[in-house]
Design a protein around this motif. Structure first.
Motif, PDB file in Angstrom:
ATOM      1  N   ARG A   1      39.280  50.625  32.098  1.00  0.00           N
ATOM      2  CA  ARG A   1      40.729  50.451  32.148  1.00  0.00           C
ATOM      3  C   ARG A   1      41.426  51.355  31.133  1.00  0.00           C
ATOM      4  NH1 ARG A   1      40.908  44.480  33.633  1.00  0.00           N
ATOM      5  NH2 ARG A   1      41.920  44.498  35.684  1.00  0.00           N
ATOM      6  N   ARG A   2      40.844  51.498  29.948  1.00  0.00           N
ATOM      7  CA  ARG A   2      41.456  52.368  28.933  1.00  0.00           C
ATOM      8  C   ARG A   2      41.505  53.811  29.419  1.00  0.00           C
ATOM      9  NH1 ARG A   2      38.255  49.339  25.290  1.00  0.00           N
ATOM     10  NH2 ARG A   2      36.703  51.008  25.259  1.00  0.00           N
ATOM     11  N   VAL A   3      40.452  54.245  30.107  1.00  0.00           N
ATOM     12  CA  VAL A   3      40.357  55.640  30.546  1.00  0.00           C
ATOM     13  C   VAL A   3      41.247  55.903  31.751  1.00  0.00           C
ATOM     14  CG1 VAL A   3      38.803  57.374  31.538  1.00  0.00           C
ATOM     15  CG2 VAL A   3      38.057  55.977  29.600  1.00  0.00           C
ATOM     16  N   THR A   4      41.263  54.978  32.707  1.00  0.00           N
ATOM     17  CA  THR A   4      41.910  55.251  33.997  1.00  0.00           C
ATOM     18  C   THR A   4      43.221  54.514  34.220  1.00  0.00           C
ATOM     19  OG1 THR A   4      40.793  53.434  35.167  1.00  0.00           O
ATOM     20  CG2 THR A   4      39.598  55.529  34.996  1.00  0.00           C
ATOM     21  N   GLY A   5      43.478  53.457  33.434  1.00  0.00           N
ATOM     22  CA  GLY A   5      44.619  52.595  33.749  1.00  0.00           C
ATOM     23  C   GLY A   5      44.430  51.928  35.095  1.00  0.00           C
ATOM     24  N   GLY A   6      43.185  51.546  35.373  1.00  0.00           N
ATOM     25  CA  GLY A   6      42.738  51.265  36.721  1.00  0.00           C
ATOM     26  C   GLY A   6      43.206  49.980  37.381  1.00  0.00           C
ATOM     27  N   PHE A   7      42.959  49.940  38.694  1.00  0.00           N
ATOM     28  CA  PHE A   7      43.225  48.820  39.585  1.00  0.00           C
ATOM     29  C   PHE A   7      41.873  48.211  39.926  1.00  0.00           C
ATOM     30  CE2 PHE A   7      43.564  46.859  43.728  1.00  0.00           C
ATOM     31  CZ  PHE A   7      44.842  46.320  43.796  1.00  0.00           C
ATOM     32  N   LEU A   8      41.663  46.949  39.537  1.00  0.00           N
ATOM     33  CA  LEU A   8      40.351  46.324  39.663  1.00  0.00           C
ATOM     34  C   LEU A   8      40.349  45.294  40.788  1.00  0.00           C
ATOM     35  CD1 LEU A   8      37.485  46.043  38.417  1.00  0.00           C
ATOM     36  CD2 LEU A   8      38.400  44.116  37.107  1.00  0.00           C
ATOM     37  N   SER A   9      39.392  45.460  41.703  1.00  0.00           N
ATOM     38  CA  SER A   9      39.166  44.491  42.765  1.00  0.00           C
ATOM     39  C   SER A   9      37.841  43.784  42.526  1.00  0.00           C
ATOM     40  CB  SER A   9      39.143  45.186  44.129  1.00  0.00           C
ATOM     41  OG  SER A   9      38.752  44.281  45.152  1.00  0.00           O
ATOM     42  N   VAL A  10      37.787  42.519  42.879  1.00  0.00           N
ATOM     43  CA  VAL A  10      36.538  41.753  42.822  1.00  0.00           C
ATOM     44  C   VAL A  10      36.200  41.300  44.236  1.00  0.00           C
ATOM     45  CG1 VAL A  10      35.458  39.613  42.035  1.00  0.00           C
ATOM     46  CG2 VAL A  10      36.796  40.997  40.434  1.00  0.00           C
ATOM     47  N   HIS A  11      34.996  41.655  44.668  1.00  0.00           N
ATOM     48  CA  HIS A  11      34.514  41.230  45.985  1.00  0.00           C
ATOM     49  C   HIS A  11      33.813  39.887  45.814  1.00  0.00           C
ATOM     50  CE1 HIS A  11      32.674  41.120  49.887  1.00  0.00           C
ATOM     51  NE2 HIS A  11      33.055  42.336  50.208  1.00  0.00           N
ATOM     52  N   MET A  12      34.383  38.856  46.415  1.00  0.00           N
ATOM     53  CA  MET A  12      33.907  37.496  46.230  1.00  0.00           C
ATOM     54  C   MET A  12      32.622  37.224  47.010  1.00  0.00           C
ATOM     55  SD  MET A  12      36.053  36.066  44.155  1.00  0.00           S
ATOM     56  CE  MET A  12      35.842  34.297  44.407  1.00  0.00           C
TER      57      MET A  12
END
Length: 496
Positions: free
Chosen positions: A267-278
């Motif tokens: 997140r620090r590197v990319t400012g990313g969007f995180l998805s979790v596959h349930m």
């Protein structure tokens, strides 16, 4: 003097004028018009499912041309319309200078006795139009046809394989064409082919390419599915990939401090969007299973502040159990509703379409959520229970839509785009390939974005025209090295 005809095939048109298939077909017709070509030969699979309305759209577009059509296997998929379509293409014949052109109906891979009588009258230089490619013809038609073209100097033009081919068989030349379907053409963009007949036969293929700016726009939404969490997340860090989906549906998954630390670094590197596959919820011996694991991963998703959840419908659970047993339906539903209610409002949730498994019959005993109507039903049930009509959307898995048993014929990818694209909150993309046992396998890298089973031109066009929403696109392939191969393939596509 050379005489040139335009060759079309494998358009797979529906009655939907917003489809990518129809758009590429119209582009092809406009190209033919600009070149001043007056003849069009269409080599089958004009329609996707034998829809007479689709055939009417075709006829309206080519009304100013001299045109000749033969039937393909897709044109006879609907038993209720076969007779009507057959009535439109009987005895398809014409002339190109001194050459006789004979259209042979092979929608089922066989040549009828009446057509053999026409074929036996052909002389050197004449032209045969087929749908099936030669090796796909059934016996005894296959052997007899090979004997014919080995003994005479003919030109054979065919479609069906969705692949450009140029072979010599005996004294004859056999030309195959990839066709116009932006979801199925193999090896490149959909194309129209111009065949010129003089002393020799010459071909010019015109590819109907896409705007590079469109592809750049799509690429901004690319992410990866992290099946191997640590290795793939590190790859996302190293390549500055902003979208990542953690596959937390495996038995080996554990919420470890090292994983949380790696997510924070990404997140620090990319400012990313995180998805979790349930993980999956399913029914075993009449009992719902997977509930504890489902809640455990939900807690993890809340801990790492996931931006999105991908959730399967009830997995490996019969359609009958889900739809006919209200107690079973309600028990499953309670888990989904409970999960969404725990999530912050800014977290998106998508229900992913499943696919028919190898050997599974597509009958009333099959499992659930293989078609758009059932996915929609499940999404709507969750939203209704929440009292929020648009809270939960769809994760459109393109590979699953293609590798879906007989449902892939009734619901081709383009139909999924049209029916579900406006509900999409994320996408899973990958390639499907045939393996030695003839079965299709998913989650293969996209070395070529033009097949072998899925051409992503249809996806890009649906994106451009707003048929599908702009949303995160997760490359759901196994291993960071296959992510690299897929992204390199897309970079190559941008340069063409």
């Amino acid at each position: 003097m050379k005489k040139t005809v335009a060759i079309l095939c494998d358009m797979h048109l529906s009655a939907d004028t917003n489809s990518s298939q129809y758009a590429f077909f119209l582009r092809a017709v406009e190209s033919i018009r600009r070149r001043g070509i007056t003849r069009i030969f269409t080599l089958g699979d004009l329609t996707a499912f034998g829809d007479p309305l689709a055939w009417d759209l075709y006829l309206d577009a080519v009304r100013d041309f001299e045109h000749l059509e033969i039937l393909g296997n897709a044109d006879v998929r609907n038993p209720h319309t076969v007779a009507l379509l057959e009535s439109r293409v009987k005895n398809s014949e014409t002339q190109i200078g001194e050459r006789r052109v004979v259209g042979i109906q092979t929608p089922c891979g066989e040549i009828a006795d009446a057509d053999w009588a026409r074929l036996e009258l052909l002389h050197d230089g004449d032209v045969i139009l087929l749908h099936y490619y030669l090796d796909a013809l059934k016996e005894p038609s296959r052997t007899r046809f090979f004997e014919l073209i080995e003994s005479r100097a003919l030109t054979v033009l065919h479609g069906h394989k969705h692949l450009d081919m140029d072979d010599t068989v005996g004294r004859s030349r056999v030309l195959g064409f990839r066709g116009l379907d932006p979801d199925k053409a193999i090896g490149g963009y959909p194309s129209v082919v111009y065949v010129s007949f003089g002393e020799t036969v010459e071909c010019e293929r015109e590819e109907l390419s896409l705007d590079p700016q469109l592809l750049h726009d799509v690429s901004r939404f690319f992410g990866i599915s992290c099946l191997h969490l640590y290795e793939d997340l590190q790859y996302a860090i190293d390549r500055n990939i902003r979208y990542a989906e953690l596959r937390c549906d495996k038995k080996s998954f554990a919420c470890e401090p090292a994983l949380i630390e790696l997510i924070e670094e990404w997140r620090r590197v990319t400012g990313g969007f995180l998805s979790v596959h349930m993980p999956n919820l399913s029914l075993k011996d009449g009992v719902l299973t997977g509930g504890d694991r489902f809640r455990e991963v939900l807690d993890f998703a809340l801990l790492v502040k996931a931006d999105h959840l991908t959730v399967h419908p009830p997995r490996r659970t019969s359609r009958r159990a889900v739809l006919d047993d209200s107690a079973c339906f309600d028990e499953f539903l309670s888990y989904y509703v409970e999960a969404v209610r725990k999530l912050p409002r800014n977290v998106t949730v998508g229900i992913e379409n499943l696919h028919c498994e190898p050997g599974e019959k597509c009958d009333e005993n099959r499992c659930f959520a293989y078609n758009p109507e059932e996915v929609t039903l499940w999404i709507d049930a969750i939203n209704e229970a929440l009292g929020e009509p648009f809270r939960v959307g769809h994760v459109l898995d393109v590979g699953h839509a293609r590798n879906n048993g007989s449902f892939a014929k009734q619901y081709p990818i383009s139909r999924w785009y049209a029916m579900m694209g406006k509900r999409a909150v994320a996408y899973h993309i990958h390639q499907s390939v045939r393996v030695e046992d003839g079965q299709l396998k998913n989650h293969r890298p996209l070395d070529c974005w033009f097949g072998p089973m899925i051409n992503y031109c249809g996806f890009f066009h649906a994106w451009e025209t707003g048929v599908i929403n702009r949303a995160p696109i997760f490359l759901e392939v196994k291993g960071w090295e296959n992510h690299e191969r897929s992204l390199a393939g897309f970079d190559a596509m941008l340069r063409t």
